[in-house]
Design a protein around this motif. Structure first.
Motif, PDB file in Angstrom:
ATOM      1  N   THR A 262       0.838  -1.202   0.000  1.00  0.00           N
ATOM      2  CA  THR A 262       0.000   0.000   0.000  1.00  0.00           C
ATOM      3  C   THR A 262       0.870   1.248   0.000  1.00  0.00           C
ATOM      4  O   THR A 262       1.756   1.397   0.828  1.00  0.00           O
ATOM      5  CB  THR A 262      -0.916   0.019   1.231  1.00  0.00           C
ATOM      6  OG1 THR A 262      -0.112  -0.120   2.403  1.00  0.00           O
ATOM      7  CG2 THR A 262      -1.900  -1.129   1.183  1.00  0.00           C
ATOM      8  N   SER A 263       0.599   2.111  -0.953  1.00  0.00           N
ATOM      9  CA  SER A 263       1.263   3.412  -1.013  1.00  0.00           C
ATOM     10  C   SER A 263       0.350   4.353  -1.777  1.00  0.00           C
ATOM     11  O   SER A 263      -0.477   3.909  -2.590  1.00  0.00           O
ATOM     12  CB  SER A 263       2.622   3.308  -1.724  1.00  0.00           C
ATOM     13  OG  SER A 263       2.449   2.942  -3.085  1.00  0.00           O
ATOM     14  N   ALA A 264       0.484   5.639  -1.519  1.00  0.00           N
ATOM     15  CA  ALA A 264      -0.392   6.610  -2.178  1.00  0.00           C
ATOM     16  C   ALA A 264      -0.243   6.552  -3.694  1.00  0.00           C
ATOM     17  O   ALA A 264      -1.232   6.590  -4.438  1.00  0.00           O
ATOM     18  CB  ALA A 264      -0.078   8.019  -1.662  1.00  0.00           C
ATOM     19  N   GLY A 265       0.987   6.415  -4.165  1.00  0.00           N
ATOM     20  CA  GLY A 265       1.219   6.423  -5.596  1.00  0.00           C
ATOM     21  C   GLY A 265       0.640   5.222  -6.318  1.00  0.00           C
ATOM     22  O   GLY A 265       0.178   5.337  -7.456  1.00  0.00           O
ATOM     23  N   GLY A 266       0.654   4.061  -5.665  1.00  0.00           N
ATOM     24  CA  GLY A 266       0.175   2.858  -6.321  1.00  0.00           C
ATOM     25  C   GLY A 266      -1.179   2.391  -5.852  1.00  0.00           C
ATOM     26  O   GLY A 266      -1.612   1.283  -6.201  1.00  0.00           O
ATOM     27  N   TRP A 267      -1.876   3.241  -5.084  1.00  0.00           N
ATOM     28  CA  TRP A 267      -3.128   2.798  -4.484  1.00  0.00           C
ATOM     29  C   TRP A 267      -4.193   2.482  -5.522  1.00  0.00           C
ATOM     30  O   TRP A 267      -4.895   1.466  -5.433  1.00  0.00           O
ATOM     31  CB  TRP A 267      -3.627   3.848  -3.505  1.00  0.00           C
ATOM     32  CG  TRP A 267      -4.932   3.497  -2.851  1.00  0.00           C
ATOM     33  CD1 TRP A 267      -6.101   4.172  -2.914  1.00  0.00           C
ATOM     34  CD2 TRP A 267      -5.203   2.356  -2.020  1.00  0.00           C
ATOM     35  NE1 TRP A 267      -7.074   3.547  -2.189  1.00  0.00           N
ATOM     36  CE2 TRP A 267      -6.547   2.425  -1.633  1.00  0.00           C
ATOM     37  CE3 TRP A 267      -4.423   1.281  -1.587  1.00  0.00           C
ATOM     38  CZ2 TRP A 267      -7.142   1.461  -0.819  1.00  0.00           C
ATOM     39  CZ3 TRP A 267      -5.018   0.315  -0.785  1.00  0.00           C
ATOM     40  CH2 TRP A 267      -6.357   0.420  -0.407  1.00  0.00           C
TER      41      TRP A 267
END
Length: 401
Positions: free
Chosen positions: A165-170
């Motif tokens: 989970t990360s903002a860029g790959g959400w």
């Protein structure tokens, strides 16, 4: 008067931004509060775990989260007494050698969640885990335990690890999760490796219009209050014995500081139970209209929605929807709405000390007198009487050996 002894300096090396670590802290605090131990606790101001230079720390003892391999590696270089805390392993060689270790029983956590899903009448099961990583060994242990349970029962395990989970790959992660959910056979029970993963799964189901729990019943692990607060559908979750782990770790370190050898001690702590909520209370329903309506009610039933709004969301007339509800559930849509609001009110009455007027508002009742009237009609008692009776029963059960 005897001179006051200098407190012993104890480091707690945990990332307390996680529910698991916070509950271990709570157990340590309970041990300190119930004994005459005088410890000066060191932990980072932001509750992060930083081990750089820990071998030079001039303290007396350490309790640390060994699920993080960098912590375990760093503490092999210290001469201080150390108690490790972490997950259990099927392979005994994976446990730290030469120091005491207190573990959560990963296999029993998984078994408890799986057994609950079986009890709901489900016959297909999946596991939502985590991608392999050095600090995800506990997650892979839970996945392996799930696979072993299903294979022993002659069932085919379905595993999805998802993406980090990360903002860029959400957005991409959610797209893949939705695609996996849509392709699953249904109904199905899904055990999630943590409550955080369960929250993501429920969000993806809502995004895809997949009914919970009629099509997908969800169980998490952690009983994380923060995760529950951020979900519209209450989450069923297996409760780890983390507070017991904290108490046990503190007790072991206390004895080590008094000269008792615990270098070969390994204690595996079972789960404390399961908190059953709406996300896993599976009830077979054939009508797609009823499934869609109940999902909408679970999300917005306490916001004052009316029967007409439910029918509009489903895309049928009120008459058609009422017919489906009577045939499937032997109740009206209004009764289903009222039942959801009452269940929410009972939960708040038992588990919080909120004022009754606030409970009425939170659960979608137009006024406090209306809440009283409904409780008297449905339960033959007032909300306050219901609260007192529920807490009395809970106190009796807690006191019973």
């Amino acid at each position: 008067m005897e001179p006051r002894q200098t407190p012993l300096r104890i480091a707690l090396l945990f990332n307390a931004n996680k529910s698991y670590d916070r509950h271990v802290f709570a157990g340590i605090g309970q041990y300190l509060g119930s004994t005459r131990v005088d410890w000066d606790l060191f932990l980072e101001e932001d509750f992060r775990c930083r081990v750089q230079g820990i071998e030079r720390w001039r303290g007396d003892g350490i309790i640390a989260d060994f699920d993080d391999p960098t912590v375990a590696e760093a503490l092999t270089r210290t001469a201080l007494p150390v108690v490790g805390v972490g997950g259990s392993y099927r392979d005994a060689t994976l446990y730290p050698q030469g120091m005491p270790y207190v573990a959560t029983d990963n296999a029993k956590l998984v078994r408890l969640g799986y057994t609950h899903l079986i009890d709901q009448g489900l016959e297909r099961f999946a596991f939502y885990g985590m991608p392999p990583a050095p600090d995800h060994r506990w997650a892979l242990e839970r996945e392996a335990a799930f696979v072993e349970l299903l294979q022993a029962d002659g069932r085919e395990p379905i595993i999805y690890r998802g993406r980090p989970t990360s903002a860029g790959g959400w957005d991409v992660a959610v797209e893949h999760l939705v695609a996996w959910l849509e392709a699953l056979p249904k109904p199905i029970g899904i055990l999630c490796v943590t409550d955080a993963r369960a929250r993501q799964l429920i969000q993806a189901c809502l995004l895809a219009g997949i009914a919970i729990p009629e099509q997908v019943a969800v169980v998490g692990i952690d009983n994380d209050a923060l995760a529950r607060m951020l979900m519209r559908i209450p989450l069923t979750s297996v409760i780890q014995g983390t507070e017991e782990m904290g108490r046990t770790a503190a007790h072991l370190l206390h004895q080590m500081l008094r000269g008792i050898d615990h270098s070969a001690t390994r204690i595996v702590v079972p789960p404390a139970g399961i908190n059953v909520q709406a996300s896993s209370r599976h009830q077979p329903v054939r009508s797609a209209h009823v499934m869609r309506a109940r999902l909408y009610i679970r999300q917005y039933g306490c916001l004052g929605i009316k029967v007409e709004q439910v029918a509009e969301h489903v895309g049928v007339s009120r008459t058609v929807l009422e017919e489906h509800f009577r045939r499937e559930l032997k109740q009206t849509v209004h009764q289903a709405l009222l039942q959801h609001k009452l269940e929410s009110a009972r939960e708040l009455l038992v588990k919080t000390d909120l004022p009754l007027a606030e409970i009425a508002v939170r659960c979608g009742f137009t006024s406090l007198p209306y809440l009283y009237a409904v409780f008297r009609r449905e339960y033959d008692m007032t909300p306050r009487e219901f609260q007192a009776e529920a807490r009395r029963r809970d106190a009796v059960q807690t006191a019973t050996p």
